[in-house]
Design an enzyme around this catalytic site. Structure first.
Site, short mmCIF file in Angstrom:
data_model
loop_
_atom_site.label_atom_id
_atom_site.label_comp_id
_atom_site.label_asym_id
_atom_site.label_seq_id
_atom_site.Cartn_x
_atom_site.Cartn_y
_atom_site.Cartn_z
N CYS A 1 -29.90 7.18 -26.18
CA CYS A 1 -28.80 7.56 -27.31
C CYS A 1 -29.69 7.49 -28.39
CB CYS A 1 -27.39 6.94 -27.31
SG CYS A 1 -27.96 4.95 -27.71
N GLU B 1 -30.50 0.55 -21.07
CA GLU B 1 -31.90 0.23 -21.98
C GLU B 1 -31.72 -1.11 -22.44
OE1 GLU B 1 -29.94 2.97 -22.23
OE2 GLU B 1 -30.89 4.76 -22.78
N HIS C 1 -25.64 -1.02 -23.03
CA HIS C 1 -26.43 0.02 -22.44
C HIS C 1 -27.57 -0.10 -21.49
CE1 HIS C 1 -25.13 3.65 -25.49
NE2 HIS C 1 -24.24 2.83 -24.78
N CYS D 1 -30.49 3.11 -28.59
CA CYS D 1 -31.47 2.66 -27.61
C CYS D 1 -32.85 3.25 -27.84
CB CYS D 1 -31.00 3.24 -26.05
SG CYS D 1 -29.34 2.23 -25.69
N1 LIG Z 1 -24.01 4.40 -21.49
C1 LIG Z 1 -25.20 4.86 -22.28
C2 LIG Z 1 -25.42 5.86 -23.04
N2 LIG Z 1 -24.01 6.44 -23.13
C3 LIG Z 1 -24.38 7.40 -24.40
O1 LIG Z 1 -24.62 6.84 -25.51
C4 LIG Z 1 -23.35 7.25 -26.39
C5 LIG Z 1 -23.04 6.11 -27.55
O2 LIG Z 1 -22.59 4.88 -27.13
P1 LIG Z 1 -21.68 3.79 -27.56
O3 LIG Z 1 -22.62 3.44 -28.76
O4 LIG Z 1 -21.79 2.81 -26.45
O5 LIG Z 1 -20.39 4.30 -27.70
C6 LIG Z 1 -22.45 7.71 -25.47
O6 LIG Z 1 -21.27 8.60 -26.29
C7 LIG Z 1 -23.09 8.44 -24.59
O7 LIG Z 1 -23.57 9.71 -24.84
N3 LIG Z 1 -26.59 6.11 -23.63
C8 LIG Z 1 -27.56 5.25 -23.16
O8 LIG Z 1 -28.76 5.49 -23.81
N4 LIG Z 1 -27.68 4.38 -22.27
C9 LIG Z 1 -26.47 3.97 -21.77
O9 LIG Z 1 -26.26 3.05 -20.85
#
Ligand SMILES: Nc1c(N[C@@H]2O[C@H](COP(=O)(O)O)[C@@H](O)[C@H]2O)[nH]c(=O)[nH]c1=O
Length: 143
Positions: free
Chosen positions: A69, A46, A44, A79
């Site tokens: 997230c 962050e 991500h 994050c």
């Molecule tokens: N790519 C992104 C986010 N993506 C969000 O985080 C959720 C969980 O991600 P994951 O655990 O990778 O499957 C994903 O479904 C989306 O809502 N969030 C963020 O803080 N920063 C990021 O760069």
């Protein structure tokens, strides 16, 4: 935030099914870390910015294009938890994420830990970035 949005824009379309998120960490008026979601959706934004800032994130402000997230689909550290652990004191968010992994939980976790959270800076510009993003609405939608 302008820089965070520019970073996110470089990855739009390359991070599915996650959104492309830009993050810039500033301390005492100096950028100490910046990052954008990796190709394929991880790491991500962050996480990249915090890794770059290391100890300089303590006491800093993070500018993030999307609400951090509050939970990871893998069960790892969110994050929001990473920002708290790094000692970030303020998070400025451009727009919210209605995914089941965020949906206010990211902001709540930050605030519960004493981090100031401000929403809505350059919101329209950020929302334009996420026009094609379809937030995860159920665990099944990720399988
Ligand atoms: N790519 C992104 C986010 N993506 C969000 O985080 C959720 C969980 O991600 P994951 O655990 O990778 O499957 C994903 O479904 C989306 O809502 N969030 C963020 O803080 N920063 C990021 O760069």
């Amino acid at each position: 935030m302008r820089r965070a949005i520019a970073l996110a824009r470089t990855r739009v379309g390359l991070t599915a099914e996650n959104p492309a998120v830009g993050c810039v960490i500033v301390r005492d008026g100096v950028v100490v870390g910046e990052g954008v979601t990796g190709e394929g959706g991880r790491p991500h934004g962050e996480e990249v910015a915090l890794d770059g800032a290391a100890d300089l994130a303590r006491g800093a402000t993070a500018y993030v294009t999307l609400e951090p997230c509050g939970q990871r689909s893998s069960g790892g550290l969110s994050c929001s938890e990473r920002l708290v652990a790094a000692g970030v004191l303020r998070v400025v968010v451009a727009c919210s994420d209605s995914s089941i992994y965020a949906d206010g939980e990211g902001s709540r976790r930050l605030q519960a830990a004493g981090v100031a959270v401000d929403h809505g800076l350059m919101q329209a510009e950020a929302e334009a970035l996420y026009a094609a993003y379809r937030p995860a609405k159920s665990l099944e939608s990720r399988r």
